[in-house]
Design a protein around this motif. Sequence first.
Motif, PDB file in Angstrom:
ATOM      1  N   ASP A 107       0.807  -1.214   0.000  1.00 38.69           N
ATOM      2  CA  ASP A 107       0.000   0.000   0.000  1.00 38.69           C
ATOM      3  C   ASP A 107       0.844   1.268   0.000  1.00 38.69           C
ATOM      4  N   SER A 108       2.049   1.199   0.567  1.00 36.94           N
ATOM      5  CA  SER A 108       2.957   2.344   0.572  1.00 36.94           C
ATOM      6  C   SER A 108       4.318   1.887   0.059  1.00 36.94           C
ATOM      7  N   VAL A 109       4.845   2.611  -0.920  1.00 37.12           N
ATOM      8  CA  VAL A 109       6.151   2.297  -1.502  1.00 37.12           C
ATOM      9  C   VAL A 109       6.928   3.610  -1.614  1.00 37.12           C
ATOM     10  N   ALA A 110       8.150   3.630  -1.101  1.00 31.33           N
ATOM     11  CA  ALA A 110       8.927   4.870  -1.127  1.00 31.33           C
ATOM     12  C   ALA A 110      10.409   4.545  -1.163  1.00 31.33           C
ATOM     13  N   PHE A 119       9.854   6.650   7.366  1.00 33.00           N
ATOM     14  CA  PHE A 119       8.689   6.186   6.617  1.00 33.00           C
ATOM     15  C   PHE A 119       7.532   5.961   7.579  1.00 33.00           C
ATOM     16  N   THR A 120       6.334   6.429   7.184  1.00 31.66           N
ATOM     17  CA  THR A 120       5.170   6.358   8.056  1.00 31.66           C
ATOM     18  C   THR A 120       3.979   5.799   7.303  1.00 31.66           C
ATOM     19  N   ASP A 121       3.228   4.929   7.975  1.00 39.22           N
ATOM     20  CA  ASP A 121       1.955   4.444   7.463  1.00 39.22           C
ATOM     21  C   ASP A 121       0.898   4.720   8.520  1.00 39.22           C
ATOM     22  N   THR A 127      -0.628   5.389  13.903  1.00 43.67           N
ATOM     23  CA  THR A 127       0.494   5.603  12.988  1.00 43.67           C
ATOM     24  C   THR A 127       1.649   4.661  13.316  1.00 43.67           C
ATOM     25  N   TYR A 128       2.437   4.371  12.269  1.00 39.63           N
ATOM     26  CA  TYR A 128       3.555   3.443  12.363  1.00 39.63           C
ATOM     27  C   TYR A 128       4.720   4.049  11.591  1.00 39.63           C
ATOM     28  N   ALA A 142       8.647  -0.528   1.694  1.00 38.48           N
ATOM     29  CA  ALA A 142       7.295  -0.908   1.269  1.00 38.48           C
ATOM     30  C   ALA A 142       6.544  -1.374   2.503  1.00 38.48           C
ATOM     31  N   SER A 143       5.273  -0.992   2.615  1.00 37.82           N
ATOM     32  CA  SER A 143       4.504  -1.395   3.793  1.00 37.82           C
ATOM     33  C   SER A 143       3.029  -1.544   3.459  1.00 37.82           C
TER      34      SER A 143
END
Length: 282
Positions: A107-110, A119-121, A127-128, A142-143
């Motif tokens: 869902d998150s790639v950076a 990096f935060t999700d 929040t993580y 990636a997360s």
Amino acid sequence: MLRFTNQPNTTETGRQITDGHGSAGEAISVEIYDPTTNRTVDTDAAVTLTLGSNAKRGKLIGGEANAVAGVATFPDLSIDTPGPFTIEASSPATADTAVCDQFMVADSVATCDGPDCSFTDTRDGHTYTTTAVERSAGARWASSVNLPGVRVSCDFAPFDHPDSRQPNAIWYSYEDGDTRSPKTNVIVIDKALVDQTPDNDPSDYRVCYSSPMPFIDRTGELAKPDPWDDGPSVYFGTTWFTGLLPDCDEKDPVAPCVLRWTDDSGNRVATFLAPPGDPSYR
């Protein structure tokens, strides 16, 4: 015969799958070739891509193309669900199929762009955040929160830690090449959930951790493989270990371990260490 001319790389959910991290690079292509000469066959035959591994948990979009001079290119290829996947190619021009290397949809790639990156999700107000101790430009992240189809839980003996105390499971990978830095991870549980949770002093909270790398759990013993039929071991097809993390030694912390749980305006904040090369936690 068929072969992939390039391999899918980590990509964001629903975004174009290419051979570069985060949809950079070239579109995925499949070649029809003659195995006796190892040369491309000049044909305009159709090539179809379908999901190989994890096929029941995702939908592949853009998987049909006609070859041009023996090479079919897929510029609109994407998958609608996070997880590890392979893609299988087939064509009426040949009886064989080809399967690409496994890759991750998240869902998150950076990508780390400098010495201050983290990096935060986020999910439902929680929040993580992950920060490498030795940050390096170009490191890849990636997360996904709550990866579909897999359960991470410490609600088993000797922990019996209720799932309700941990609202989400955060999965991540951090690739930093030869640097192999340990990581500081910060979890913030939103006050709205804390207020609904009994025994909600910061000292009452724990971190349930799951990893393909053995680690020492809160009992002081090696963590055991997860016991669930839908746990990480079944999902990934290799042994994963699950348990509550111990507190870090103040003078000589050995990851993975919990540095502290604190109160922040009613939120509960956990800070813990993950070792080099260890990609995933809850």
